[in-house]
Design a protein around this motif. Structure first.
Motif, PDB file in Angstrom:
ATOM      1  N   PHE A 157     -41.727 192.104  45.070  1.00  0.00           N
ATOM      2  CA  PHE A 157     -42.877 192.999  45.066  1.00  0.00           C
ATOM      3  C   PHE A 157     -42.438 194.423  44.737  1.00  0.00           C
ATOM      4  N   LEU A 158     -43.028 194.989  43.692  1.00  0.00           N
ATOM      5  CA  LEU A 158     -42.653 196.316  43.209  1.00  0.00           C
ATOM      6  C   LEU A 158     -43.849 197.254  43.311  1.00  0.00           C
ATOM      7  N   ALA A 217     -54.050 184.495  46.838  1.00  0.00           N
ATOM      8  CA  ALA A 217     -54.365 183.187  46.266  1.00  0.00           C
ATOM      9  C   ALA A 217     -53.975 183.125  44.787  1.00  0.00           C
ATOM     10  N   LEU A 218     -54.161 184.226  44.071  1.00  0.00           N
ATOM     11  CA  LEU A 218     -53.780 184.274  42.657  1.00  0.00           C
ATOM     12  C   LEU A 218     -52.263 184.232  42.496  1.00  0.00           C
ATOM     13  N   ILE A 219     -51.545 184.942  43.360  1.00  0.00           N
ATOM     14  CA  ILE A 219     -50.081 184.902  43.324  1.00  0.00           C
ATOM     15  C   ILE A 219     -49.596 183.489  43.608  1.00  0.00           C
ATOM     16  N   GLU A 220     -50.210 182.838  44.568  1.00  0.00           N
ATOM     17  CA  GLU A 220     -49.838 181.464  44.930  1.00  0.00           C
ATOM     18  C   GLU A 220     -49.981 180.518  43.736  1.00  0.00           C
ATOM     19  N   ASP A 259     -47.645 195.024  52.411  1.00  0.00           N
ATOM     20  CA  ASP A 259     -47.579 194.437  53.756  1.00  0.00           C
ATOM     21  C   ASP A 259     -48.391 193.154  53.874  1.00  0.00           C
ATOM     22  N   LYS A 260     -49.579 193.132  53.300  1.00  0.00           N
ATOM     23  CA  LYS A 260     -50.453 191.950  53.400  1.00  0.00           C
ATOM     24  C   LYS A 260     -49.877 190.763  52.614  1.00  0.00           C
ATOM     25  N   GLN A 261     -49.155 191.063  51.547  1.00  0.00           N
ATOM     26  CA  GLN A 261     -48.534 189.986  50.776  1.00  0.00           C
ATOM     27  C   GLN A 261     -47.268 189.476  51.465  1.00  0.00           C
ATOM     28  N   VAL A 262     -46.468 190.390  51.980  1.00  0.00           N
ATOM     29  CA  VAL A 262     -45.247 189.996  52.688  1.00  0.00           C
ATOM     30  C   VAL A 262     -45.599 189.110  53.875  1.00  0.00           C
ATOM     31  N   PRO A 268     -56.733 191.567  49.679  1.00  0.00           N
ATOM     32  CA  PRO A 268     -55.443 190.867  49.784  1.00  0.00           C
ATOM     33  C   PRO A 268     -55.540 189.345  49.736  1.00  0.00           C
ATOM     34  N   GLU A 269     -56.578 188.766  50.320  1.00  0.00           N
ATOM     35  CA  GLU A 269     -56.674 187.300  50.330  1.00  0.00           C
ATOM     36  C   GLU A 269     -56.872 186.748  48.927  1.00  0.00           C
TER      37      GLU A 269
END
Length: 270
Positions: A29-30, A261-264, A41-44, A256-257
């Motif tokens: 994450f950058l 989901a898109l990152i997943e 923070d929400k992604q971590v 964030p949710e």
């Protein structure tokens, strides 16, 4: 998450990882310009139990200080690559927000074969053909603007301008207040960041992305011409583009949710 540091010729970069496990994908994450590791923070929190996770304070930002502003965008990408080598990262997916997305593209220019996925969050293409000569000229001359802008007004406009949610705005305010009392440092971080961005664009390189890539942009993104750039980026490359409702420039803090989901999906496609 454990804080670590990596020494470069210009200073130490501080970054955080969970306990890396072999066989896991690595999410990198950058954060964007003047933001720090807390932006994600929400992604971590969402991914640290499932994947290897790394997030940094970019050179000169927050804890990655003192740092000499004698580096290019390619240098940042090379230092990131060296950090990933130290951590024995595998199946790397870069998730870059704004300036972080530009760092990610500089990474792909040098290490495309080592990248399994790329997610651009409210960033834009690095290719020269997307920007005008005037835009490049302005990018190289932003430092005085940030140096002379009244600080309280800058914090107020900066925090409200990048997010629509209370959480997103308060988080950006907290990250900006790291530099309270040292506006010169904030101006230098901003001015140097825009300058090396312009130089990377002027290099006129291919900045080819992996096939497993995704563009994300908040419908309420008001940062520069980000929405226009993403429309053109998607049109010219065919890379999927997701518009995020009720989200600004820091859409990963506003929604964030949805972003998670898109990152997943990108990770699951490896």
């Amino acid at each position: 998450m454990v804080e670590k540091s990596y020494q470069t010729p210009c200073g130490a970069i501080h970054y955080w990882t969970n306990h890396f496990k072999s066989g896991r994908a690595t999410l990198v994450f950058l954060p964007g310009l003047t933001a720090d590791h807390r932006l994600f923070d929400k992604q971590v929190e969402a991914f640290k139990e499932k994947y290897n996770v790394l997030v940094w304070d970019a050179p000169g930002h927050a804890t990655s200080w003192p740092f000499r502003f004698e580096f290019s965008l390619m240098d940042k990408a090379r230092w990131l690559h060296e950090i990933l080598e130290i951590e024995n990262a595998t199946d790397v997916v870069i998730v870059g927000q704004s300036m972080g997305g530009y760092v990610g593209q500089a990474f792909t220019e040098q290490y495309l074969s080592e990248l399994q996925g790329f997610v651009s969050i409210d960033s834009a293409p690095l290719q020269r053909n997307y920007v005008t000569g005037m835009e490049l000229w302005l990018l190289k001359r932003m430092e005085p603007v940030y140096r002379h802008y009244p600080w309280k007004a800058l914090v107020n406009s900066g925090s409200k301008g990048v997010a629509v949610s209370t959480y997103g705005r308060e988080l950006m305010r907290e990250m900006m207040l790291v530099y309270e009392g040292n506006q010169d440092r904030y101006a230098k971080i901003s001015g140097h960041g825009f300058k090396i961005l312009a130089e990377a664009m002027e290099a006129d390189l291919s900045y080819k992305l992996p096939n497993n890539s995704l563009l994300i942009c908040g419908e309420n993104d008001k940062a520069g011409s980000c929405k226009r750039y993403n429309k053109a980026w998607h049109k010219q490359t065919g890379i999927p583009l997701e518009w995020i409702k009720d989200a600004g420039h820091n859409s990963n803090t506003d929604q964030p949710e949805i972003i998670n989901a898109l990152i997943e999906k990108i990770v699951s496609a490896i």
